[in-house]
Design a protein around this motif. Sequence first.
Motif, short mmCIF file in Angstrom:
data_model
loop_
_atom_site.label_atom_id
_atom_site.label_comp_id
_atom_site.label_asym_id
_atom_site.label_seq_id
_atom_site.Cartn_x
_atom_site.Cartn_y
_atom_site.Cartn_z
N HIS A 37 64.92 28.89 71.04
CA HIS A 37 64.25 30.03 71.66
C HIS A 37 64.63 30.32 73.11
O HIS A 37 64.45 31.44 73.57
N PHE A 38 65.11 29.33 73.82
CA PHE A 38 65.34 29.50 75.26
C PHE A 38 66.82 29.55 75.59
O PHE A 38 67.64 28.87 74.97
N SER A 39 67.16 30.35 76.62
CA SER A 39 68.56 30.54 76.99
C SER A 39 69.14 29.33 77.71
O SER A 39 70.35 29.10 77.67
N SER A 40 68.32 28.56 78.37
CA SER A 40 68.78 27.38 79.10
C SER A 40 67.78 26.25 78.89
O SER A 40 66.57 26.46 79.07
N VAL A 41 68.27 25.07 78.52
CA VAL A 41 67.41 23.90 78.31
C VAL A 41 68.07 22.70 78.95
O VAL A 41 69.23 22.39 78.66
N GLN A 42 67.33 22.05 79.84
CA GLN A 42 67.80 20.81 80.46
C GLN A 42 66.70 19.77 80.34
O GLN A 42 65.53 20.11 80.20
N ASP A 43 67.09 18.50 80.42
CA ASP A 43 66.09 17.44 80.43
C ASP A 43 66.56 16.31 81.33
O ASP A 43 67.74 16.18 81.61
N ARG A 44 65.58 15.56 81.82
CA ARG A 44 65.87 14.40 82.65
C ARG A 44 64.74 13.39 82.48
O ARG A 44 63.66 13.72 82.02
N TYR A 45 65.02 12.17 82.89
CA TYR A 45 64.04 11.10 82.77
C TYR A 45 63.41 10.81 84.13
O TYR A 45 64.09 10.84 85.15
N VAL A 46 62.12 10.55 84.11
CA VAL A 46 61.37 10.18 85.32
C VAL A 46 60.81 8.79 85.06
O VAL A 46 59.93 8.62 84.21
N PHE A 47 61.34 7.80 85.77
CA PHE A 47 60.93 6.42 85.54
C PHE A 47 59.78 5.99 86.45
O PHE A 47 59.17 4.96 86.21
N ARG A 48 59.45 6.80 87.46
CA ARG A 48 58.36 6.46 88.36
C ARG A 48 57.04 7.01 87.83
O ARG A 48 56.31 7.73 88.50
N ASN A 49 56.76 6.70 86.60
CA ASN A 49 55.53 7.07 85.92
C ASN A 49 55.30 6.02 84.84
O ASN A 49 56.24 5.45 84.30
N ILE A 50 54.05 5.77 84.51
CA ILE A 50 53.74 4.82 83.43
C ILE A 50 53.00 5.59 82.35
O ILE A 50 51.90 6.10 82.61
N PRO A 51 53.56 5.72 81.14
CA PRO A 51 54.92 5.31 80.79
C PRO A 51 55.94 6.30 81.37
O PRO A 51 55.58 7.42 81.74
N PRO A 52 57.22 5.89 81.44
CA PRO A 52 58.25 6.83 81.91
C PRO A 52 58.24 8.12 81.09
O PRO A 52 57.83 8.12 79.93
N MET A 53 58.68 9.21 81.72
CA MET A 53 58.63 10.52 81.07
C MET A 53 60.02 11.11 80.89
O MET A 53 60.92 10.85 81.66
N ARG A 54 60.11 11.96 79.90
CA ARG A 54 61.26 12.85 79.73
C ARG A 54 60.74 14.23 80.06
O ARG A 54 59.77 14.71 79.45
N VAL A 55 61.34 14.88 81.04
CA VAL A 55 60.89 16.19 81.51
C VAL A 55 61.93 17.23 81.12
O VAL A 55 63.13 17.06 81.37
N TYR A 56 61.46 18.31 80.51
CA TYR A 56 62.33 19.39 80.07
C TYR A 56 62.12 20.61 80.96
O TYR A 56 61.04 20.83 81.48
N GLU A 57 63.18 21.40 81.10
CA GLU A 57 63.09 22.68 81.78
C GLU A 57 63.77 23.70 80.87
O GLU A 57 64.99 23.68 80.71
N ALA A 58 62.96 24.57 80.27
CA ALA A 58 63.48 25.60 79.38
C ALA A 58 63.22 26.96 80.03
O ALA A 58 62.08 27.27 80.36
#
Length: 186
Positions: free
Chosen positions: A163-184
């Motif tokens: 659905h989205f024209s641009s999708v990126q993701d990254r990991y954030v390890f300074r969180n419990i539990p670590p997160m995967r953050v998406y930008e669509a």
Amino acid sequence: MSTKEYIKNFIKDPNIASVTPTSKQGVKEVCSKMSFENRVVIIEYGPATGVFTDYLLNQISHDSVIITIELNENFVHYLKNNVQDGRVHIHHASAERVQDIMDEFGEQADYILSGIPFTLMNNEVRRNIVKQTHSVLKPGGKFLPYQTFFQRDRHLKDHLHEHFSSVQDRYVFRNIPPMRVYEAIK
């Protein structure tokens, strides 16, 4: 809400994504993809105890709006009793109702944040939420879901690419539990 109460909600409700609220660093990482210079309309799926809501209220303008959509009744009650700001509109509903809520509101969103656990949903529900999310965003608007780091692409990223024209993701390890953050981006 105390940590003990939060954990009790997590144990009772399979729709809660994490045993702990997102850390301050995690909140800043997710929100770093947002601009607060002008009026914004923000939707938040699964605000729980409002750690993102509180942060956003300190960033947004006086005429901006935050629309929260929370399924857990205890968290809705907590938010209604603890967030006393006219810029926040609290809805006890599933994210599957975002189109109906925004039709009533009469605007499209600049940003949508989501901590809801896409991993725990069936494929049809995931696809429906992502599709509706896309439809309620303004052109150039962003969907910023954050998930526990073990998220597989088929749980969310593949649906975002539909659905989205641009999708990126990254990991954030300074969180419990670590997160995967998406930008669509729409």
